[in-house]
Design an enzyme around this catalytic site. Structure first.
Site, PDB file in Angstrom:
ATOM      1  N   LYS A 228      96.179  44.083 -11.779  1.00 24.01           N
ATOM      2  CA  LYS A 228      97.310  44.531 -12.917  1.00 24.01           C
ATOM      3  C   LYS A 228      96.272  44.749 -14.143  1.00 24.01           C
ATOM      4  CE  LYS A 228     100.231  45.161 -11.167  1.00 24.01           C
ATOM      5  NZ  LYS A 228     100.540  46.456 -10.365  1.00 24.01           N
TER       6      LYS A 228
ATOM      7  N   HIS B 160      89.366  45.092  -6.059  1.00 29.21           N
ATOM      8  CA  HIS B 160      89.858  44.060  -6.957  1.00 29.21           C
ATOM      9  C   HIS B 160      88.717  42.652  -6.651  1.00 29.21           C
ATOM     10  CE1 HIS B 160      93.160  45.732  -8.560  1.00 29.21           C
ATOM     11  NE2 HIS B 160      94.042  45.359  -7.515  1.00 29.21           N
TER      12      HIS B 160
ATOM     13  N   SER C 271     102.345  41.056 -15.329  1.00 25.55           N
ATOM     14  CA  SER C 271     102.317  42.297 -14.725  1.00 25.55           C
ATOM     15  C   SER C 271     102.122  41.864 -13.122  1.00 25.55           C
ATOM     16  CB  SER C 271     101.328  43.067 -15.216  1.00 25.55           C
ATOM     17  OG  SER C 271     101.407  44.373 -14.147  1.00 25.55           O
TER      18      SER C 271
HETATM   19  P1  A3P Z   1     102.740  46.506 -16.630  1.00 28.91           P
HETATM   20  O1  A3P Z   1     103.132  45.678 -15.267  1.00 28.91           O
HETATM   21  O2  A3P Z   1     102.342  45.574 -17.693  1.00 28.91           O
HETATM   22  O3  A3P Z   1     103.609  47.337 -16.968  1.00 28.91           O
HETATM   23  P2  A3P Z   1      97.094  48.205 -11.830  1.00 28.91           P
HETATM   24  O4  A3P Z   1      97.092  49.655 -11.744  1.00 28.91           O
HETATM   25  O5  A3P Z   1      95.869  47.626 -11.980  1.00 28.91           O
HETATM   26  O6  A3P Z   1      98.003  47.554 -10.734  1.00 28.91           O
HETATM   27  O7  A3P Z   1      97.973  47.997 -13.472  1.00 28.91           O
HETATM   28  C1  A3P Z   1      99.324  48.201 -13.425  1.00 28.91           C
HETATM   29  C2  A3P Z   1      99.728  47.895 -14.666  1.00 28.91           C
HETATM   30  O8  A3P Z   1      99.033  49.046 -15.660  1.00 28.91           O
HETATM   31  C3  A3P Z   1     101.079  47.776 -15.201  1.00 28.91           C
HETATM   32  O9  A3P Z   1     101.392  47.081 -16.140  1.00 28.91           O
HETATM   33  C4  A3P Z   1     101.400  49.216 -15.325  1.00 28.91           C
HETATM   34  O10 A3P Z   1     102.679  49.712 -15.836  1.00 28.91           O
HETATM   35  C5  A3P Z   1     100.143  49.662 -16.073  1.00 28.91           C
HETATM   36  N1  A3P Z   1      99.986  51.090 -16.344  1.00 28.91           N
HETATM   37  C6  A3P Z   1      99.706  52.019 -15.181  1.00 28.91           C
HETATM   38  N2  A3P Z   1      99.447  53.157 -16.047  1.00 28.91           N
HETATM   39  C7  A3P Z   1      99.800  53.024 -17.233  1.00 28.91           C
HETATM   40  C8  A3P Z   1      99.140  53.845 -18.323  1.00 28.91           C
HETATM   41  N3  A3P Z   1      98.944  55.168 -17.983  1.00 28.91           N
HETATM   42  N4  A3P Z   1      99.139  53.426 -19.577  1.00 28.91           N
HETATM   43  C9  A3P Z   1      99.320  52.063 -19.860  1.00 28.91           C
HETATM   44  N5  A3P Z   1      99.797  51.152 -18.712  1.00 28.91           N
HETATM   45  C10 A3P Z   1      99.879  51.668 -17.531  1.00 28.91           C
END
Ligand code: A3P
Length: 304
Positions: free
Chosen positions: A56, A117, A147
């Protein structure tokens, strides 16, 4: 993923296996544990690029940026497949008939971009031997936790997180999949002294995407025009990615990811933890954080 596979999964409403099993003291899914020898012996190549994160931290976002760079801003090429098919998730084993990340990675022609990860000590040794480039993205603990909590609610392959109160305890004790956030971010921070690792922060990416994308360009030894750079910034913004089915995980069936519980592209905002933590939870978390992060030069911003 083929339509046939999707239909199979839509119909297959059996609960998914969410059993966990430790590997070297780190909590993993049982399926990762069962496949551990194969994962550990994965053969990296010198021209592999690995995107490593704690869960996340903005992995998908970074993957989209990297893909846009590699395809010189060609949106169509970046929409050739789902994120998880473009960049195999090394240790992730999906329910059959879906391809596991390892199988995809082995089949993929070079140059490959891969995702993991894994904590630094569990990275297959061939990545160090081959000197493959690695981009590590870190996100502050509280936003990562929130998240991760919502993601665990909607992802039917992960253990049920319980209440937020319970999840905070598990997170602080490192009793979550991929282990302790604290050890993860510190371990990779130290590894960059000996290996080509570009260490980025989610908060910096949010505050100044242009600057952070330029760091990635330099690391990948790429040069793109201002026009393409601006196109990348726009295409990888939260609002645009949220509507991109090849990047927002909506093509997976709801028996795996249930976006009606919480969307994958949820908030994308540093500081969202303030909407979740109580004052008491925050105080306890901060006190524990100080102990766990004592002695490191690594610092985070919990808001921007
Ligand atoms: P939130 O749950 O806080 O919204 P991962 O890809 O490592 O699983 O991380 C997911 C997190 O990154 C989520 O956070 C998601 O909304 C956020 N995320 C994905 N794309 C994004 C972007 N373009 N800009 C900002 N945050 C992003």
């Amino acid at each position: 993923m083929s339509l046939e596979k999707m239909n199979y999964l839509q119909l297959n409403e059996e609960p998914l296996n969410t059993e966990t099993k430790e590997i070297n003291g780190i909590l993993m899914t049982k399926t990762i544990s069962d496949n551990w020898d194969k994962i550990w012996n994965f053969q990296a190549k010198p021209d592999d690029l690995l995107i490593a994160t704690y869960a996340k931290a903005g992995t998908t976002w970074t993957q989209e940026i990297v893909d846009m760079i590699q395809n010189e801003g060609d949106i169509k090429k970046c929409q050739r497949a789902n994120t998880f098919d473009r960049h195999p998730f090394l240790e992730w084993v999906l329910p059959p008939p879906l391809n596991s990340g390892l199988d995809l990675a082995i089949k993929m022609p070079s140059p490959r971009t891969l995702k993991t990860h894994l904590p630094v000590q569990m990275l297959p040794p061939s990545f160090w031997e081959q000197n493959s480039k690695i981009i590590y993205v870190a996100r502050n603990a509280k936003d990562s936790l929130v998240s991760y909590y919502h993601f665990s609610r909607m992802n039917k392959m992960l253990p049920d997180p319980g209440t937020l109160e319970e999840f905070i305890e598990e997170f602080m004790n490192g009793r979550v999949l991929w282990g302790s956030w604290y050890d993860h971010v510190k371990g990779w921070w130290d590894a960059k002294e000996k290996h080509p690792i570009l260490y980025l922060f989610y908060e910096d990416m949010k505050e100044d995407p242009k600057q952070e994308i330029q760091k990635i360009l330099k690391f990948l030894e790429k040069d793109l025009s201002e026009e393409i750079l601006n196109k990348i910034i726009y295409h990888t913004s939260f609002d645009i990615m949220k509507e991109n089915p090849m990047a927002n995980y909506t093509t997976l069936p709801s028996s795996i990811l249930d976006h009606s519980i919480s969307p994958f592209m949820r908030k994308g905002m540093p500081g969202d933890w303030k909407n979740h933590f109580t004052v008491a939870q925050n105080e306890k978390f901060d006190e524990d954080y100080k102990k766990k992060m004592a002695g490191t030069t690594l610092t985070f911003r919990t808001e921007i």
